[in-house]
Write a protein that holds these residues in place. Sequence first.
Motif, PDB file in Angstrom:
ATOM      1  N   GLN A 121       0.818  -1.215   0.000  1.00 26.12           N
ATOM      2  CA  GLN A 121       0.000   0.000   0.000  1.00 26.12           C
ATOM      3  C   GLN A 121       0.850   1.263   0.000  1.00 26.12           C
ATOM      4  OE1 GLN A 121      -2.476  -0.422   3.467  1.00 26.12           O
ATOM      5  NE2 GLN A 121      -3.507  -2.239   2.681  1.00 26.12           N
ATOM      6  N   GLY A 122       2.176   1.096   0.048  1.00 25.59           N
ATOM      7  CA  GLY A 122       3.067   2.239   0.044  1.00 25.59           C
ATOM      8  C   GLY A 122       3.351   2.810   1.417  1.00 25.59           C
ATOM      9  N   ARG A 123       3.078   2.045   2.464  1.00 21.48           N
ATOM     10  CA  ARG A 123       3.349   2.533   3.812  1.00 21.48           C
ATOM     11  C   ARG A 123       4.824   2.367   4.159  1.00 21.48           C
ATOM     12  NH1 ARG A 123      -1.088   5.284   5.560  1.00 21.48           N
ATOM     13  NH2 ARG A 123      -0.428   4.909   7.694  1.00 21.48           N
ATOM     14  N   GLY A 124       5.295   3.181   5.086  1.00 23.55           N
ATOM     15  CA  GLY A 124       6.679   3.115   5.512  1.00 23.55           C
ATOM     16  C   GLY A 124       6.890   2.162   6.668  1.00 23.55           C
ATOM     17  N   VAL A 125       8.125   1.766   6.868  1.00 23.27           N
ATOM     18  CA  VAL A 125       8.469   0.785   7.891  1.00 23.27           C
ATOM     19  C   VAL A 125       8.143   1.289   9.296  1.00 23.27           C
ATOM     20  CG1 VAL A 125      10.395  -0.428   8.984  1.00 23.27           C
ATOM     21  CG2 VAL A 125      10.208  -0.373   6.498  1.00 23.27           C
ATOM     22  N   ALA A 126       8.441   2.560   9.559  1.00 27.63           N
ATOM     23  CA  ALA A 126       8.191   3.096  10.897  1.00 27.63           C
ATOM     24  C   ALA A 126       6.701   3.018  11.253  1.00 27.63           C
ATOM     25  CB  ALA A 126       8.680   4.537  10.991  1.00 27.63           C
ATOM     26  N   GLY A 127       5.851   3.329  10.301  1.00 25.96           N
ATOM     27  CA  GLY A 127       4.411   3.250  10.549  1.00 25.96           C
ATOM     28  C   GLY A 127       3.932   1.823  10.746  1.00 25.96           C
ATOM     29  N   ILE A 128       4.515   0.911   9.979  1.00 26.72           N
ATOM     30  CA  ILE A 128       4.158  -0.502  10.126  1.00 26.72           C
ATOM     31  C   ILE A 128       4.576  -1.000  11.502  1.00 26.72           C
ATOM     32  CG2 ILE A 128       4.540  -2.833   9.236  1.00 26.72           C
ATOM     33  CD1 ILE A 128       5.062  -1.526   6.487  1.00 26.72           C
ATOM     34  N   GLN A 129       5.763  -0.595  11.948  1.00 25.97           N
ATOM     35  CA  GLN A 129       6.229  -0.997  13.273  1.00 25.97           C
ATOM     36  C   GLN A 129       5.282  -0.497  14.365  1.00 25.97           C
ATOM     37  OE1 GLN A 129      10.342  -0.215  14.173  1.00 25.97           O
ATOM     38  NE2 GLN A 129      10.011  -0.263  16.376  1.00 25.97           N
ATOM     39  N   ARG A 130       4.829   0.741  14.252  1.00 28.27           N
ATOM     40  CA  ARG A 130       3.891   1.271  15.251  1.00 28.27           C
ATOM     41  C   ARG A 130       2.591   0.475  15.257  1.00 28.27           C
ATOM     42  NH1 ARG A 130       6.006   6.274  13.347  1.00 28.27           N
ATOM     43  NH2 ARG A 130       4.235   6.561  11.929  1.00 28.27           N
ATOM     44  N   GLU A 131       2.115   0.097  14.072  1.00 26.10           N
ATOM     45  CA  GLU A 131       0.882  -0.676  13.994  1.00 26.10           C
ATOM     46  C   GLU A 131       1.059  -2.061  14.609  1.00 26.10           C
ATOM     47  OE1 GLU A 131      -2.606  -1.911  10.774  1.00 26.10           O
ATOM     48  OE2 GLU A 131      -0.842  -0.792  10.099  1.00 26.10           O
ATOM     49  N   LEU A 132       2.201  -2.678  14.366  1.00 26.40           N
ATOM     50  CA  LEU A 132       2.470  -3.980  14.971  1.00 26.40           C
ATOM     51  C   LEU A 132       2.533  -3.868  16.492  1.00 26.40           C
ATOM     52  CD1 LEU A 132       5.160  -5.390  12.511  1.00 26.40           C
ATOM     53  CD2 LEU A 132       2.816  -6.217  12.804  1.00 26.40           C
ATOM     54  N   GLU A 133       3.186  -2.821  16.977  1.00 24.17           N
ATOM     55  CA  GLU A 133       3.296  -2.641  18.426  1.00 24.17           C
ATOM     56  C   GLU A 133       1.934  -2.381  19.061  1.00 24.17           C
ATOM     57  OE1 GLU A 133       6.227   0.420  18.614  1.00 24.17           O
ATOM     58  OE2 GLU A 133       7.927  -0.998  18.521  1.00 24.17           O
ATOM     59  N   ARG A 134       1.050  -1.696  18.343  1.00 22.53           N
ATOM     60  CA  ARG A 134      -0.318  -1.498  18.857  1.00 22.53           C
ATOM     61  C   ARG A 134      -1.052  -2.825  18.957  1.00 22.53           C
ATOM     62  NH1 ARG A 134      -0.275   3.088  15.418  1.00 22.53           N
ATOM     63  NH2 ARG A 134      -1.508   1.990  13.834  1.00 22.53           N
ATOM     64  N   ASN A 135      -0.614  -3.801  18.192  1.00 22.78           N
ATOM     65  CA  ASN A 135      -1.208  -5.138  18.248  1.00 22.78           C
ATOM     66  C   ASN A 135      -0.454  -6.060  19.199  1.00 22.78           C
ATOM     67  OD1 ASN A 135      -3.534  -5.831  16.166  1.00 22.78           O
ATOM     68  ND2 ASN A 135      -2.240  -4.271  15.211  1.00 22.78           N
ATOM     69  N   GLY A 136       0.411  -5.490  20.015  1.00 22.44           N
ATOM     70  CA  GLY A 136       1.109  -6.280  21.022  1.00 22.44           C
ATOM     71  C   GLY A 136       2.266  -7.091  20.492  1.00 22.44           C
ATOM     72  N   ILE A 137       2.816  -6.712  19.350  1.00 26.87           N
ATOM     73  CA  ILE A 137       3.899  -7.477  18.730  1.00 26.87           C
ATOM     74  C   ILE A 137       5.187  -6.677  18.794  1.00 26.87           C
ATOM     75  CG2 ILE A 137       4.724  -8.521  16.583  1.00 26.87           C
ATOM     76  CD1 ILE A 137       1.758  -8.924  15.845  1.00 26.87           C
ATOM     77  N   ASP A 138       6.210  -7.241  19.408  1.00 25.80           N
ATOM     78  CA  ASP A 138       7.530  -6.631  19.508  1.00 25.80           C
ATOM     79  C   ASP A 138       8.326  -7.019  18.271  1.00 25.80           C
ATOM     80  OD1 ASP A 138      10.038  -5.708  20.113  1.00 25.80           O
ATOM     81  OD2 ASP A 138      10.225  -6.781  22.014  1.00 25.80           O
ATOM     82  N   VAL A 139       8.621  -6.046  17.401  1.00 20.52           N
ATOM     83  CA  VAL A 139       9.288  -6.371  16.133  1.00 20.52           C
ATOM     84  C   VAL A 139      10.691  -6.930  16.351  1.00 20.52           C
ATOM     85  CG1 VAL A 139       7.949  -4.706  14.796  1.00 20.52           C
ATOM     86  CG2 VAL A 139      10.101  -3.999  15.847  1.00 20.52           C
ATOM     87  N   SER A 140      11.290  -6.653  17.514  1.00 21.04           N
ATOM     88  CA  SER A 140      12.624  -7.197  17.779  1.00 21.04           C
ATOM     89  C   SER A 140      12.585  -8.714  17.930  1.00 21.04           C
ATOM     90  CB  SER A 140      13.219  -6.564  19.036  1.00 21.04           C
ATOM     91  OG  SER A 140      12.496  -6.944  20.195  1.00 21.04           O
ATOM     92  N   CYS A 141      11.409  -9.263  18.152  1.00 20.79           N
ATOM     93  CA  CYS A 141      11.260 -10.718  18.280  1.00 20.79           C
ATOM     94  C   CYS A 141      10.950 -11.381  16.936  1.00 20.79           C
ATOM     95  CB  CYS A 141      10.153 -11.043  19.279  1.00 20.79           C
ATOM     96  SG  CYS A 141      10.496 -10.481  20.961  1.00 20.79           S
TER      97      CYS A 141
END
Length: 208
Positions: A121-141
């Motif tokens: 959809q053309g979204r950036g990585v930083a925004g995707i990371q924030r969305e994942l974290e809002r879903n309780g997902i730690d991207v470092s894992c």
Amino acid sequence: MASRDLINEMRQRIDALTAHDAQRDSALHDAETDSGGPAAPSPASSSEGSDDSEGPSTPVFRRLLMTVSRRERSVLDVRARLLDAGYGEAEVEEALARAVSAGVLDDARFADVLTRSRLAQGRGVAGIQRELERNGIDVSCLPDWPAAYLEDEAGETERAFELLRRHPPRARNLRDAAYRKLVGKGFSSDAACSAARRWAEERERVER
């Protein structure tokens, strides 16, 4: 694996659980019919030490299956939806544990589908990371995230530049407007700055 394939696989898991439920209900019905009354639970079907204690026949698990039948969801999202629907915390946690065990819920799979979808959809990585974290997902894992989806920072900048070409901002100060647009889309400040500068310079050359 494509997101459509993942959804089909998830639905197959749901269908398998539903079929298991139907077979069990049919067996219980036959037992009741033969005995003239409700059948006493066998040790294997009792709530003590049995995986079926929170089976698909329970209302909360049926609600969970309906919730995830159309799209991938995170465990955190499904938990919130079930609690909001009025189910008790203990029964919700039991249903979630069974869904995770059966592969109906999988945060790593959810993260993969969401990342690929947002990048498309053309979204950036930083925004995707924030969305994942809002879903309780730690991207470092997550294994090799986001490098597994991006070749390098240049790839992120190139995607940002192409986004501006497809959907250019309209403002007096094009470069600032482009930068704000990209940051709003979730691109890192470095990628947004480089892409906005390159795009604004290109526009200036064309308009001369």
